[in-house]
Write an enzyme that holds these catalytic residues in place. Structure first.
Site, PDB file in Angstrom:
ATOM      1  N   LYS A 191       1.028  -1.504  -0.165  1.00 41.05           N
ATOM      2  CA  LYS A 191      -0.419   0.252  -0.219  1.00 41.05           C
ATOM      3  C   LYS A 191       0.532   1.023   0.293  1.00 41.05           C
ATOM      4  O   LYS A 191       0.749   2.093  -0.803  1.00 41.05           O
ATOM      5  CB  LYS A 191      -0.852   0.293   0.949  1.00 41.05           C
ATOM      6  CG  LYS A 191      -0.266  -0.275   2.841  1.00 41.05           C
ATOM      7  CD  LYS A 191      -0.400   1.558   3.011  1.00 41.05           C
ATOM      8  CE  LYS A 191       0.659   1.046   4.234  1.00 41.05           C
ATOM      9  NZ  LYS A 191       0.752   3.033   4.732  1.00 41.05           N
ATOM     10  N   THR A 248      -4.245   5.235   2.410  1.00 38.50           N
ATOM     11  CA  THR A 248      -3.341   6.256   2.737  1.00 38.50           C
ATOM     12  C   THR A 248      -3.525   6.435   1.136  1.00 38.50           C
ATOM     13  O   THR A 248      -2.632   7.350   0.821  1.00 38.50           O
ATOM     14  CB  THR A 248      -1.666   4.813   2.460  1.00 38.50           C
ATOM     15  OG1 THR A 248      -1.940   3.638   3.025  1.00 38.50           O
ATOM     16  CG2 THR A 248      -0.331   5.809   2.691  1.00 38.50           C
TER      17      THR A 248
HETATM   18  O1  LIG Z   1       1.642   3.095   7.423  1.00 39.61           O
HETATM   19  C1  LIG Z   1       0.381   4.298   7.926  1.00 39.61           C
HETATM   20  C2  LIG Z   1      -1.364   4.213   8.014  1.00 39.61           C
HETATM   21  O2  LIG Z   1      -1.463   3.069   7.990  1.00 39.61           O
HETATM   22  C3  LIG Z   1       1.294   5.938   7.711  1.00 39.61           C
HETATM   23  O3  LIG Z   1       1.526   5.597   6.471  1.00 39.61           O
HETATM   24  P1  LIG Z   1       2.593   6.363   5.566  1.00 39.61           P
HETATM   25  O4  LIG Z   1       3.756   6.409   5.931  1.00 39.61           O
HETATM   26  O5  LIG Z   1       2.308   6.621   4.425  1.00 39.61           O
HETATM   27  O6  LIG Z   1       2.777   8.124   6.925  1.00 39.61           O
END
Ligand SMILES: O=C(CO)COP(=O)(O)O
Ligand SMILES: NC(=O)C1=CN([C@@H]2O[C@H](COP(=O)(O)OP(=O)(O)OC[C@H]3O[C@@H](n4cnc5c(N)ncnc54)[C@H](OP(=O)(O)O)[C@@H]3O)[C@@H](O)[C@H]2O)C=CC1
Length: 331
Positions: A191, A248
């Site tokens: 993701k 995300t």
């Molecule tokens: O994994 C995350 C939310 O579930 C955090 O996302 P980021 O690392 O893109 O900030």
């Protein structure tokens, strides 16, 4: 086998480590937070706040240490360092943790070079530990403030997974348990790469319809890859798969999305990386793309992100490549 996990150690004093330590404390556990530098431990201990999580207070009952042997005296451990650093940290821990201690990877990524998932790295480096993984849609800044979040927590056996979910869970931090380690770690790793693509779509101003198409086709890629590597379908459509992808891919609160946004707005990969804090998708993109090829899984969005972040294609070339793919049946 221990089934009461009162003493929880959190290895890694970054934003997610602090948030998970806070969640465990809120659940009533005795918590130790480990940081790699004594200076950081002293500052966190004294100030009870971190520049990585502005406005959040670290509970005064959370013990903070830079001593790994002290941190290893626990009933369960959360490894909350970046994916590419997990091996180094697990190697140092291996000689000091008690056999069968659950060690949960909380990083989202795949190790470059070895192509190993996070729980595989734990098995290799700390073979006496009981590997597990915690992943799902949950921003550290939400968790630390006690906003409602739900995640997936997987261990090899259901009893351990369920007991750990009870130990860490509270009304506002809700772990759903699973035994599908591989499915959970695939969702978290993939993701982040797809969120970079979603950020690019936003930064280039391609519109809300394109954003929905990107997330949906990204999910098709994540599902194909997961199926090829033995993940359970319900994990891929669950919190750690679809749930985290939706989160995300939808907000610049995500570092991966905001890195994509910067790329879409015209920054070079180096400029975008320098502007954003840790965006794991940058490090996962190429290794995920290689693994997809190795397993004959079609992942065109992942390939496009890998080419862009590795400097092998411009954003416009990557978009054009995706938009000129042959029409085909959905699936
Ligand atoms: O994994 C995350 C939310 O579930 C955090 O996302 P980021 O690392 O893109 O900030
Ligand atoms: N932040 C979030 O909202 C979420 C993050 N995650 C995942 O958690 C993982 C960590 O992210 P996050 O906490 O946000 O990142 P941060 O950048 O906020 O913190 C990383 C932490 O790891 C430490 N660290 C880095 N390298 C090493 C090393 N070699 N040995 C020991 N410690 C090291 C850093 O120490 P130092 O300060 O000394 O560099 C820092 O304390 C990532 O995989 C991320 O995807 C998962 C869900 C949510």
């Amino acid at each position: 086998m221990r089934m009461s996990y009162q003493r929880i150690s959190v290895i890694g004093g970054g934003s997610w480590g602090i948030a998970l330590a806070s969640a465990a404390k809120r659940a009533g556990r005795d918590v130790i937070l480990w940081t790699r530098s004594q200076q950081d431990a002293d500052i966190l201990d004294r100030k009870r706040e971190s520049s990585r999580l502005p406005g959040a207070t670290i509970d005064s009952d959370i013990a903070i240490t830079a001593d790994l042997t002290k941190a290893a005296q626990c009933d369960a451990m959360l490894l909350v360092v970046p994916a590419q650093a997990l091996r180094e940290v697990a190697l140092s821990l291996a000689p000091v943790i008690a056999p069968d201690t659950p060690v949960l990877a909380c990083a989202k990524g795949i190790e470059r070079g070895t192509r190993k998932f996070m729980t595989e790295v734990i098995v290799e480096t700390a073979p006496k530990a009981a590997p597990g993984i915690l992943s799902g849609p949950s921003f550290a800044s939400d968790v630390v403030r006690g906003l409602p979040t739900a995640v997936t927590l997987a261990a090899r056996d259901e009893k351990t997974a369920s007991a750990l979910a009870h130990a860490l869970g509270s009304a506002t931090f809700r772990p759903y348990h699973s035994t599908d380690l591989r499915g959970v770690e695939i969702g978290g790793a993939a993701k982040n790469v797809l969120a970079i693509a979603a950020g690019i779509v936003s930064g280039r101003g391609l519109g809300a319809s394109a954003a929905a198409a990107l997330t949906t086709r990204g999910f098709a890629e994540l599902t194909r890859f997961g199926r090829a590597l033995g993940a359970k379908p319900e994990t891929l459509t669950g919190l750690s798969g679809l749930g985290d992808l939706i989160l995300t891919c939808s907000t610049p609160q995500s570092r991966n999305f905001s890195l994509g946004l910067a790329l879409g707005q015209g920054l070079s990969p180096l400029e975008a990386i320098a502007k954003t804090s840790l965006a794991e998708g940058v490090y996962t993109a190429a290794v995920l793309n290689d693994m997809a090829r190795e397993h004959n899984v079609d992942m065109p969005i992942v390939a496009a992100v890998a080419d862009v972040v590795e400097g092998q294609a411009s954003v416009d070339e990557a978009i054009s490549r995706l938009l000129t793919r042959p029409f085909r049946a959905e699936g």
